[in-house]
Design a protein around this motif. Structure first.
Motif, PDB file in Angstrom:
ATOM      1  N   THR A  14       0.821  -1.211   0.000  1.00  0.00           N
ATOM      2  CA  THR A  14       0.000   0.000   0.000  1.00  0.00           C
ATOM      3  C   THR A  14       0.855   1.261   0.000  1.00  0.00           C
ATOM      4  OG1 THR A  14      -1.784  -1.145   1.175  1.00  0.00           O
ATOM      5  CG2 THR A  14      -1.802   1.267   1.234  1.00  0.00           C
ATOM      6  N   SER A  15       1.871   1.274   0.852  1.00  0.00           N
ATOM      7  CA  SER A  15       2.698   2.484   0.981  1.00  0.00           C
ATOM      8  C   SER A  15       3.544   2.736  -0.265  1.00  0.00           C
ATOM      9  CB  SER A  15       3.597   2.380   2.214  1.00  0.00           C
ATOM     10  OG  SER A  15       4.523   1.312   2.071  1.00  0.00           O
ATOM     11  N   GLU A  16       3.946   1.673  -0.951  1.00  0.00           N
ATOM     12  CA  GLU A  16       4.805   1.822  -2.124  1.00  0.00           C
ATOM     13  C   GLU A  16       4.051   1.708  -3.438  1.00  0.00           C
ATOM     14  OE1 GLU A  16       8.248  -0.675  -1.876  1.00  0.00           O
ATOM     15  OE2 GLU A  16       8.814   0.071   0.111  1.00  0.00           O
ATOM     16  N   GLY A  17       2.746   1.422  -3.368  1.00  0.00           N
ATOM     17  CA  GLY A  17       1.945   1.303  -4.580  1.00  0.00           C
ATOM     18  C   GLY A  17       2.360   0.137  -5.448  1.00  0.00           C
ATOM     19  N   LEU A  18       2.743  -0.981  -4.802  1.00  0.00           N
ATOM     20  CA  LEU A  18       3.231  -2.150  -5.520  1.00  0.00           C
ATOM     21  C   LEU A  18       2.341  -3.360  -5.249  1.00  0.00           C
ATOM     22  CD1 LEU A  18       7.043  -1.836  -4.682  1.00  0.00           C
ATOM     23  CD2 LEU A  18       5.903  -1.128  -6.799  1.00  0.00           C
ATOM     24  N   THR A  19       2.427  -4.345  -6.123  1.00  0.00           N
ATOM     25  CA  THR A  19       1.754  -5.616  -5.870  1.00  0.00           C
ATOM     26  C   THR A  19       2.622  -6.450  -4.930  1.00  0.00           C
ATOM     27  OG1 THR A  19       2.839  -6.734  -7.719  1.00  0.00           O
ATOM     28  CG2 THR A  19       0.750  -5.599  -8.188  1.00  0.00           C
ATOM     29  N   ILE A  20       2.049  -7.515  -4.405  1.00  0.00           N
ATOM     30  CA  ILE A  20       2.820  -8.428  -3.558  1.00  0.00           C
ATOM     31  C   ILE A  20       3.981  -9.014  -4.356  1.00  0.00           C
ATOM     32  CG2 ILE A  20       2.740 -10.569  -2.219  1.00  0.00           C
ATOM     33  CD1 ILE A  20      -0.268  -9.955  -1.749  1.00  0.00           C
TER      34      ILE A  20
END
Length: 294
Positions: A14-20
């Protein structure tokens, strides 16, 4: 790794705007000292082995050396061509593929442990059937493996993935959770939904014992892989529909540890209890021992 819990993993996304998958790729690259391309290519090679195992399990003789198991995947696949499955075609196909890979393992073929050999059919069963259904490219599924790997990393470091340590809940249960969370991400779900899928999946297998008949990874291991693929798909659908794991997934992982620790030794891959010690299970064990001596 920058995460040790499922919540930390979701928060990072969430904080980095990335997928798992993206978080896992970056962290694995950093940990290993290998470039991201190297890590991704290695996972791509693993996925190819999974696909080969499905094909082999559906087309070749998978009779195990013990003679106890083999060709059940082909029976399910054949059943699909003659009647309408109660599960529906897609879930039944995932089940057949999971059986196929597990039977390849039992017949000494090449598989990828996900997270163990005893649970090797669940992720391939879910992934490959879903790829065929939705028309995904291989690289999309490789991202799914990275996502599943991140989930497995958390489970392994906070609980078990070994049946000898924590029962079948640790092997098949972990694989179901990994497949469920990854399928959510593959289908466009959020990291939070993926974490709920993990919790929903793990709750459904808490307390599952490891009771291999004859001490072999065959009965009931193979059919549990088939059921596990279907359970993973159900957990993913629940999470995508908005169903939440009321007990946070990290707490479910902790409960799995507590239950596994309390599990009697006879129910942890020793073949001293459960199905292995039924009258039929003991008879099979006796026959196997006689074969070894002859």
């Amino acid at each position: 790794m920058r995460f040790r819990t499922l919540k930390q993993l979701a928060d990072l996304c969430t904080s980095e705007g990335l997928t798992i998958a993206q978080v896992m790729l970056a962290d694995q690259s950093h940990e290993s000292g290998k470039p991201p391309e190297y890590v991704f290519d290695k996972m791509r090679a693993y996925y190819q082995i999974m696909k080969e195992a499905v094909t082999k399990g559906l087309t070749e003789d998978t009779t195990s050396r013990s003679g106890l198991t083999g060709r059940d995947a082909q029976r399910v696949a054949s059943y699909l061509t003659t009647t309408e499955a109660s599960l529906g075609e897609e879930a039944c196909k995932a089940m057949a593929y999971a059986l196929a890979v597990s039977e390849v393992n039992a017949s000494m073929g090449r598989i990828i442990a996900t997270p163990t050999a005893g649970s090797c059919g669940i992720i391939p069963g879910v992934f490959i059937s879903s790829q065929q259904r939705f028309g995904w490219e291989d690289d999309h599924l490789v991202n799914g493996l990275l996502c599943a790997g991140a989930i497995g990393y958390v489970i392994a470091n906070n609980s078990f993935v070994s049946g000898a340590e924590g029962g079948c809940q640790a092997e098949v249960g972990s694989a179901i959770g990994m497949a469920a969370g990854a399928l959510v991400e593959l289908r466009g779900g959020t990291p939070e939904q993926a974490m709920h899928a993990v919790g929903l999946a793990l709750k459904n297998t808490l307390g599952l014992i490891c009771d291999p008949v004859g001490g072999l990874v065959e009965i009931p291991c193979i059919v549990r892989n088939g059921f596990g693929a279907v359970n993973a798909m159900a957990a993913a659908d629940m999470a995508l529909a908005g169903v939440r794991s009321v007990i946070p997934s990290d707490e479910v992982v902790q409960v799995m540890y507590e239950v596994g620790t309390a599990m009697p030794e006879k129910h942890r891959e020793t073949a001293k209890g459960g199905l292995a010690q039924t009258p039929t299970g003991r008879k099979i064990m006796k026959e196997l021992n006689l074969k070894k001596k002859s």
